[in-house]
Design a protein around this motif. Structure first.
Motif, PDB file in Angstrom:
ATOM      1  N   LYS A  74       4.832  -4.366   9.909  1.00 17.98           N
ATOM      2  CA  LYS A  74       4.431  -4.397   8.593  1.00 17.98           C
ATOM      3  C   LYS A  74       5.722  -4.238   7.715  1.00 17.98           C
ATOM      4  O   LYS A  74       5.698  -4.223   6.493  1.00 17.98           O
ATOM      5  CB  LYS A  74       3.256  -3.222   8.377  1.00 17.98           C
ATOM      6  CG  LYS A  74       2.274  -3.450   9.052  1.00 17.98           C
ATOM      7  CD  LYS A  74       1.432  -4.882   8.762  1.00 17.98           C
ATOM      8  CE  LYS A  74       0.332  -4.944   9.701  1.00 17.98           C
ATOM      9  NZ  LYS A  74      -0.340  -6.489   9.594  1.00 17.98           N
ATOM     10  N   THR A  75       7.073  -4.023   8.416  1.00 16.51           N
ATOM     11  CA  THR A  75       8.143  -4.014   7.584  1.00 16.51           C
ATOM     12  C   THR A  75       9.213  -4.667   8.152  1.00 16.51           C
ATOM     13  O   THR A  75      10.298  -4.423   8.785  1.00 16.51           O
ATOM     14  CB  THR A  75       8.669  -2.207   7.520  1.00 16.51           C
ATOM     15  OG1 THR A  75       8.898  -2.008   8.935  1.00 16.51           O
ATOM     16  CG2 THR A  75       7.698  -1.595   6.751  1.00 16.51           C
ATOM     17  N   ASN A 160      -4.084   6.878   1.103  1.00 11.85           N
ATOM     18  CA  ASN A 160      -3.968   6.322   2.237  1.00 11.85           C
ATOM     19  C   ASN A 160      -5.262   6.904   3.105  1.00 11.85           C
ATOM     20  O   ASN A 160      -6.174   6.202   3.587  1.00 11.85           O
ATOM     21  CB  ASN A 160      -3.155   6.003   3.088  1.00 11.85           C
ATOM     22  CG  ASN A 160      -3.023   5.243   4.170  1.00 11.85           C
ATOM     23  OD1 ASN A 160      -3.654   3.944   4.376  1.00 11.85           O
ATOM     24  ND2 ASN A 160      -3.031   5.921   5.264  1.00 11.85           N
ATOM     25  N   TYR A 165      -6.335   2.177  -1.848  1.00 11.46           N
ATOM     26  CA  TYR A 165      -5.071   1.491  -1.996  1.00 11.46           C
ATOM     27  C   TYR A 165      -5.069   1.090  -3.299  1.00 11.46           C
ATOM     28  O   TYR A 165      -5.065  -0.087  -3.863  1.00 11.46           O
ATOM     29  CB  TYR A 165      -5.160   0.614  -1.128  1.00 11.46           C
ATOM     30  CG  TYR A 165      -5.612   1.019   0.467  1.00 11.46           C
ATOM     31  CD1 TYR A 165      -4.471   1.527   0.970  1.00 11.46           C
ATOM     32  CD2 TYR A 165      -6.605   0.612   0.967  1.00 11.46           C
ATOM     33  CE1 TYR A 165      -4.700   2.152   2.333  1.00 11.46           C
ATOM     34  CE2 TYR A 165      -7.093   1.148   2.246  1.00 11.46           C
ATOM     35  CZ  TYR A 165      -5.854   1.968   3.072  1.00 11.46           C
ATOM     36  OH  TYR A 165      -6.013   2.294   3.962  1.00 11.46           O
ATOM     37  N   GLY A 169       1.206  -3.450  -3.261  1.00  9.07           N
ATOM     38  CA  GLY A 169       1.950  -3.828  -1.884  1.00  9.07           C
ATOM     39  C   GLY A 169       1.372  -3.078  -0.747  1.00  9.07           C
ATOM     40  O   GLY A 169       0.074  -2.286  -0.846  1.00  9.07           O
ATOM     41  N   SER A 170       1.846  -3.305   0.426  1.00 15.22           N
ATOM     42  CA  SER A 170       1.241  -2.807   1.618  1.00 15.22           C
ATOM     43  C   SER A 170       1.607  -1.143   1.881  1.00 15.22           C
ATOM     44  O   SER A 170       2.744  -0.966   1.379  1.00 15.22           O
ATOM     45  CB  SER A 170       1.633  -3.337   3.035  1.00 15.22           C
ATOM     46  OG  SER A 170       1.756  -2.629   4.066  1.00 15.22           O
ATOM     47  N   PHE A 171       0.826  -0.389   2.186  1.00 13.94           N
ATOM     48  CA  PHE A 171       1.042   1.004   2.359  1.00 13.94           C
ATOM     49  C   PHE A 171       2.076   1.374   3.349  1.00 13.94           C
ATOM     50  O   PHE A 171       3.063   2.184   3.363  1.00 13.94           O
ATOM     51  CB  PHE A 171      -0.198   1.874   2.709  1.00 13.94           C
ATOM     52  CG  PHE A 171      -0.047   3.059   3.569  1.00 13.94           C
ATOM     53  CD1 PHE A 171       0.130   4.037   2.628  1.00 13.94           C
ATOM     54  CD2 PHE A 171      -0.187   3.480   4.548  1.00 13.94           C
ATOM     55  CE1 PHE A 171       0.573   5.364   3.250  1.00 13.94           C
ATOM     56  CE2 PHE A 171       0.123   4.491   5.437  1.00 13.94           C
ATOM     57  CZ  PHE A 171       0.588   5.498   4.675  1.00 13.94           C
ATOM     58  N   TYR A 172       1.878   0.487   4.476  1.00 14.19           N
ATOM     59  CA  TYR A 172       3.059   0.652   5.695  1.00 14.19           C
ATOM     60  C   TYR A 172       4.369   0.381   4.857  1.00 14.19           C
ATOM     61  O   TYR A 172       5.352   1.236   5.288  1.00 14.19           O
ATOM     62  CB  TYR A 172       2.632  -0.246   6.717  1.00 14.19           C
ATOM     63  CG  TYR A 172       1.263  -0.055   7.408  1.00 14.19           C
ATOM     64  CD1 TYR A 172       0.998   0.809   8.279  1.00 14.19           C
ATOM     65  CD2 TYR A 172       0.213  -1.001   7.024  1.00 14.19           C
ATOM     66  CE1 TYR A 172      -0.357   1.064   8.855  1.00 14.19           C
ATOM     67  CE2 TYR A 172      -0.943  -0.738   7.472  1.00 14.19           C
ATOM     68  CZ  TYR A 172      -1.309   0.090   8.395  1.00 14.19           C
ATOM     69  OH  TYR A 172      -2.550   0.199   8.950  1.00 14.19           O
ATOM     70  N   THR A 173       4.587  -0.797   4.248  1.00 17.13           N
ATOM     71  CA  THR A 173       5.837  -1.111   3.858  1.00 17.13           C
ATOM     72  C   THR A 173       6.397   0.005   2.845  1.00 17.13           C
ATOM     73  O   THR A 173       7.476   0.631   2.806  1.00 17.13           O
ATOM     74  CB  THR A 173       5.920  -2.475   3.200  1.00 17.13           C
ATOM     75  OG1 THR A 173       5.502  -3.257   3.896  1.00 17.13           O
ATOM     76  CG2 THR A 173       7.312  -2.617   2.689  1.00 17.13           C
ATOM     77  N   SER A 367      -6.276  -6.685   7.754  1.00 13.82           N
ATOM     78  CA  SER A 367      -5.244  -6.359   8.309  1.00 13.82           C
ATOM     79  C   SER A 367      -5.564  -6.228   9.926  1.00 13.82           C
ATOM     80  O   SER A 367      -6.736  -5.554  10.201  1.00 13.82           O
ATOM     81  CB  SER A 367      -4.247  -5.140   7.818  1.00 13.82           C
ATOM     82  OG  SER A 367      -5.107  -4.005   7.698  1.00 13.82           O
TER      83      SER A 367
END
Length: 426
Positions: A74-75, A160, A165, A169-173, A367
């Protein structure tokens, strides 16, 4: 002409001028609780806790095996920040349950400590001039990274685990890059301030040396510094009691008031354990999982299509494994039964040394509807395409007609409603 009266204290100022005091003025901050020893105690607690948070956060990211396949990563722009990544092991089977449970629970428990620490040093954030020397400028920059990074990481993390959310953008990133920004400030600030904190805790403020964190004109005390520390500790204890139960069954889970229950209650019976994602939420219908459902297995031997009856006719194996999620909750060991992934790899044309597998779900959006598992995960005899749990067929919400279950893997890699398994290079 009358002689001008010399102003000696803040109380000598006219009321109109006293009202104009700004946060940059030392007299603006008048709490008698602030002091170097109070701040040092909180700082040492945060040093241990935030170090644990950072290490377990890195382990959480490694558990996804992000360098295995783009669907796991995810990054993708992380570059050298992924220098530490390693092949995530399958044992002990409770490894991810422990590391992620600690990561989330300790993070929640540290919230009162973090807020108290920020409150104790807030006068310094407004101190003028902004930098008196190169060393002081470095300290202020590290403080900016530390405070901003910590608030960002705690806020996104707390949102999270509540499945809210709200951030773009993505939480992971966001969480991954935010952690490295925080670390830069954390390490710099620790190097600069830890010797002073240890000295204060051991010997107190040297005689004749001012306590720069204490208010110069404090208000009358209503609470001692020990009392304030006790209040912070009580707040952390309350958060521990109302959050740690997410990792346990029984009464503790019922009082975990600060954790989502995972949506719809799974109800009584063998399938009555926590879930995050229901079949209805991802629009899996009975028609998708009924008699017409087939599992597609691909590999050097070609493409096989197996019904649930075909899978049940194969040799069945059992494994007692938990489900552990990135939000910090986990179940106790559930008894899963199904076909070993290594046996399916042999059917696909890899009888001797099974490779990794690319897993695809019936789920069409969201996801981790696709995920990759490493070869060590496929080879582990406890890694199953599960058909039953606790002696009963899987419920729709637990992945009927078949789901992946792998020891020590994050819950999102234990794909539900499996449609296709492709064994080979990933």
């Amino acid at each position: 002409m009358p002689e001008r009266r010399r102003i000696r204290t803040l109380t000598d100022l006219p009321a109109s001028l006293r009202a104009l005091r700004t946060p940059a003025a030392p007299g603006f901050w008048r709490s008698p609780v602030r002091g170097a020893r109070f701040t040092a105690v909180l700082g040492v607690v945060l040093l241990a806790g935030l170090t644990l948070l950072f290490v377990t956060g890195l382990l959480s990211y490694a558990a996804y095996n992000p360098d295995l396949n783009p669907v796991n990563d995810k990054t993708p722009g992380k570059g050298w920040l992924g220098f530490y990544l390693f092949s995530w092991p399958t044992g002990p089977h409770w490894l991810y349950r422990l590391t992620q449970g600690l990561h989330v629970t300790v993070g929640i428990v540290l919230v009162p400590v973090l807020l108290a620490k920020l409150w104790s040093v807030i006068p310094r954030l407004f101190a003028l001039p902004p930098a008196r020397s190169v060393g002081h400028a470095l300290e202020r920059i590290s403080l900016l990274l530390l405070v901003g990074g910590a608030l960002f990481e705690f806020l996104t993390g707390l949102l999270n685990i509540q499945l809210d959310y709200l951030f773009p953008g993505s939480f992971y990133t966001l969480h991954f890059y935010g952690a490295w920004v925080f670390l830069a400030g954390f390490v710099t600030h620790t190097v600069l301030k830890l010797p002073q904190a240890v000295r204060v805790l051991r010997n107190g403020i040297p005689r004749g040396e001012p306590d720069t964190l204490a208010a110069p004109d404090p208000l009358p005390a209503t609470l001692s510094r020990r009392g304030a520390l006790a209040m912070v500790g009580a707040g952390s204890l309350l958060l521990l009691i109302t959050s740690a139960g997410r990792s346990f069954d029984g009464p503790l889970r019922r009082i975990a008031l600060l954790t989502p229950r995972g949506g719809t209650d799974p109800g009584p019976g063998p399938n009555a354990f926590q879930i995050n994602k229901t079949a209805a939420a991802v629009r899996i219908t009975p028609a998708d999982t009924g008699e017409r459902w087939r599992l597609t297995v691909r590999g050097p031997a070609g493409e096989l299509r197996l019904s649930r009856a075909d899978l049940l006719a194969m040799e069945q194996h059992s494994a007692a494994l938990p489900i552990a999620c990135v939000e910090g909750w986990s179940t106790s060991d559930q008894l899963w039964r199904g076909v070993r992934l290594s046996d399916l790899a042999a059917l696909a044309g890899h009888p001797d040394r099974p490779p990794g597998v690319f897993v695809e779900s019936l789920q069409r959006s969201g996801s981790f509807r696709k995920a990759a598992l490493r070869d060590n995960q496929v080879r582990d005899g406890r890694s199953l395409l599960a058909l039953e749990v606790n002696g009963a067929p899987l419920s729709p919400d637990h992945g009927y007609p078949a789901r992946i279950i792998v020891p020590a893997a994050p819950g999102v890699l234990n794909t539900k409603w499996v449609e296709t398994l492709t064994f080979g290079e990933l």
